[in-house]
Design a protein around this motif. Sequence first.
Motif, PDB file in Angstrom:
ATOM      1  N   GLN A   1       0.812  -1.225   0.000  1.00 48.46           N
ATOM      2  CA  GLN A   1       0.000   0.000   0.000  1.00 48.46           C
ATOM      3  C   GLN A   1       0.843   1.272   0.000  1.00 48.46           C
ATOM      4  OE1 GLN A   1      -2.298  -1.251   3.566  1.00 48.46           O
ATOM      5  NE2 GLN A   1      -4.125  -1.101   2.274  1.00 48.46           N
ATOM      6  N   ILE A   2       2.158   1.136  -0.010  1.00 52.01           N
ATOM      7  CA  ILE A   2       3.026   2.315  -0.014  1.00 52.01           C
ATOM      8  C   ILE A   2       4.007   2.224  -1.187  1.00 52.01           C
ATOM      9  CG2 ILE A   2       2.823   2.692   2.474  1.00 52.01           C
ATOM     10  CD1 ILE A   2       5.526   1.374   2.853  1.00 52.01           C
ATOM     11  N   SER A   3       4.640   3.328  -1.516  1.00 49.14           N
ATOM     12  CA  SER A   3       5.529   3.387  -2.677  1.00 49.14           C
ATOM     13  C   SER A   3       6.844   2.648  -2.423  1.00 49.14           C
ATOM     14  CB  SER A   3       5.834   4.847  -3.017  1.00 49.14           C
ATOM     15  OG  SER A   3       6.644   5.428  -2.004  1.00 49.14           O
ATOM     16  N   GLY A   4       7.611   2.452  -3.496  1.00 56.79           N
ATOM     17  CA  GLY A   4       8.901   1.777  -3.376  1.00 56.79           C
ATOM     18  C   GLY A   4       9.873   2.536  -2.492  1.00 56.79           C
ATOM     19  N   GLY A   5       9.892   3.861  -2.627  1.00 57.72           N
ATOM     20  CA  GLY A   5      10.757   4.669  -1.778  1.00 57.72           C
ATOM     21  C   GLY A   5      10.368   4.594  -0.318  1.00 57.72           C
ATOM     22  N   MET A   6       9.063   4.579  -0.056  1.00 60.92           N
ATOM     23  CA  MET A   6       8.584   4.446   1.327  1.00 60.92           C
ATOM     24  C   MET A   6       8.927   3.070   1.882  1.00 60.92           C
ATOM     25  SD  MET A   6       4.894   6.364   0.935  1.00 60.92           S
ATOM     26  CE  MET A   6       4.389   6.223   2.653  1.00 60.92           C
ATOM     27  N   GLN A   7       8.810   2.047   1.054  1.00 63.39           N
ATOM     28  CA  GLN A   7       9.183   0.700   1.491  1.00 63.39           C
ATOM     29  C   GLN A   7      10.653   0.655   1.898  1.00 63.39           C
ATOM     30  OE1 GLN A   7       8.093  -2.389  -1.319  1.00 63.39           O
ATOM     31  NE2 GLN A   7       6.086  -1.479  -1.662  1.00 63.39           N
ATOM     32  N   LYS A   8      11.498   1.340   1.116  1.00 67.24           N
ATOM     33  CA  LYS A   8      12.926   1.348   1.443  1.00 67.24           C
ATOM     34  C   LYS A   8      13.169   2.043   2.781  1.00 67.24           C
ATOM     35  CE  LYS A   8      15.351   0.090  -1.397  1.00 67.24           C
ATOM     36  NZ  LYS A   8      16.049  -1.099  -1.876  1.00 67.24           N
ATOM     37  N   ARG A   9      12.414   3.112   3.045  1.00 64.06           N
ATOM     38  CA  ARG A   9      12.564   3.807   4.329  1.00 64.06           C
ATOM     39  C   ARG A   9      12.079   2.942   5.484  1.00 64.06           C
ATOM     40  NH1 ARG A   9       9.706   9.261   3.976  1.00 64.06           N
ATOM     41  NH2 ARG A   9       8.879   8.656   1.941  1.00 64.06           N
ATOM     42  N   VAL A  10      11.024   2.153   5.245  1.00 66.12           N
ATOM     43  CA  VAL A  10      10.579   1.194   6.263  1.00 66.12           C
ATOM     44  C   VAL A  10      11.690   0.187   6.542  1.00 66.12           C
ATOM     45  CG1 VAL A  10       8.965  -0.672   6.787  1.00 66.12           C
ATOM     46  CG2 VAL A  10       8.123   1.431   5.725  1.00 66.12           C
ATOM     47  N   SER A  11      12.354  -0.266   5.487  1.00 65.24           N
ATOM     48  CA  SER A  11      13.444  -1.224   5.643  1.00 65.24           C
ATOM     49  C   SER A  11      14.592  -0.627   6.451  1.00 65.24           C
ATOM     50  CB  SER A  11      13.958  -1.675   4.275  1.00 65.24           C
ATOM     51  OG  SER A  11      12.951  -2.340   3.557  1.00 65.24           O
TER      52      SER A  11
END
Length: 254
Positions: A137-147
């Motif tokens: 539900q979130i963008s690729g860049g946001m996923q990377k920040r979650v990581s």
Amino acid sequence: MIKVEDVHKSFGSEEILKGISTTFEKGKTNLIIGQSGSGKTVMLKCLIGLFRPEEGRIYYEDKAIQDMDEEEQRELREQIGMLFQGGALFDSMTIEENVMFPLRMFTKQKKADMLARVNEVLKRVDLENVNKKFPAQISGGMQKRVSIARAIVNKPKFLFCDEPNSGLDPRTATLIDNLIQEITHENDITTVVVTHDMNSVMEIGENIVLLKKGKLAWQGDKEDIFKTDNKDVVNFVYSSDLFKKIRNVQLKEE
């Protein structure tokens, strides 16, 4: 600090790492660069203990991995944060659950304390109010920040990043680079980044290790990389998309 002394690693009859000695410095973004097949990924896996070298030693501060007993190795794993190339988030878990995962694995904190820490690191990577969302539900860049949030939630002393900008657009890639560097400086972490991206080299290359065919070809920082006459560095830089863009602009100006 991580110190590598004369590390050799082979698979069958093929020697991948051929006597590498180097140092990754505390409080700096240390980059491992090189063309495909240079040994970058094998080096990373040796550093984090997934591969065991046939020869040589890898020291975390003053203790070699090879000399650690089972308990010491477990303690070391707790001090390591890992940012995987594809993010490696669990699709079936919420963002909150993903970031909390290392705390559940390595600590015995109360749920309220874990949640407070999760919210703290999500805020640090500029992601608030996404706790109950799922990765899809979130963008690729946001996923990377979650990581990144997950990688630092346990307050690691050592942070490893495998191609952190893979699949990101240039603007987002720069934001991720800068975030990794900021977190490194803020927490005095020994950060090791494997990358082939010259943009990352020029953004955050405070200590750069260039590998070629399993050997250490050059070591320096981003200020040195355009000044050296080392042929392996020159070939790596000239083959990069970044250099080609810079050179095209220069030619147009001429």
